[in-house]
Design a protein around this motif. Structure first.
Motif: not given
Length: 172
Positions: A2, A4, A6, A44, A48, A50
């Motif tokens: 990913s 993104t 953390s 997923r 996420d 997404a």
């Protein structure tokens, strides 16, 4: 994989963080329900946060080489618009359809699509025939060069091919 930030990042300013983008690659599995890869991708993507897109390739030269029946072609032609409408209404996912003469052309088109749209993960259901396995192996290598995951799911069989063995360990 990913893109993104953390939770442990020192800088909590997420203005430069891009939203992950995933792709569902439909092949013969032109359905929303009971589609292993699509379910996994959506799960997923939700986790996420997404963006999700979907792709289907029309491969006329490959289909001709495989002597695809007119009934199969008719099924694809009738199913694609229904799938596209259902995906948009139920999942807010756009299905893109592109013509690629052969499977090798799909590898290049998919790689280009992923790079152009910052797609970091592609999911599809396994196809078990020779040309299809070769295409997927080439795509796996091509996408890996750009750190793009290509995840395939066993969907058509109760057990994956060659997972059952005899008492002496030979595959059935």
């Amino acid at each position: 994989m990913s893109k993104t930030a953390s939770a442990n990042d020192e800088n909590h300013d997420n203005t430069n963080v891009s939203t992950p983008h995933y792709l569902m690659w439909f092949r013969r599995d032109l359905r929303l329900h009971d589609n292993t890869a699509l379910a996994a991708l959506c799960e997923r993507a939700n986790a996420d946060k997404a963006q999700v897109s979907a792709m289907f390739f029309l491969t006329p030269e490959q289909w001709q080489a495989h002597d695809m029946s007119l009934t199969q072609l008719d099924h694809i032609a009738r199913t694609l618009p229904i799938l596209a409408t259902s995906m948009h209404k139920q999942l807010n996912i756009t299905l893109n359809v592109q013509v690629c003469p052969s499977f090798s052309d799909c590898v290049e088109a998919l790689s280009t699509l992923c790079e152009a749209n910052n797609i970091s993960c592609v999911m599809a259901n396994h196809e078990y025939e020779g040309n299809e396995i070769e295409r997927d192996e080439k795509l796996t290598k091509q996408l890996a060069k750009n750190d793009i995951e290509f995840i395939r799911w066993h969907d058509q069989c109760i057990l994956p091919p060659q997972s059952i063995t005899t008492n002496d360990g030979a595959n059935i």
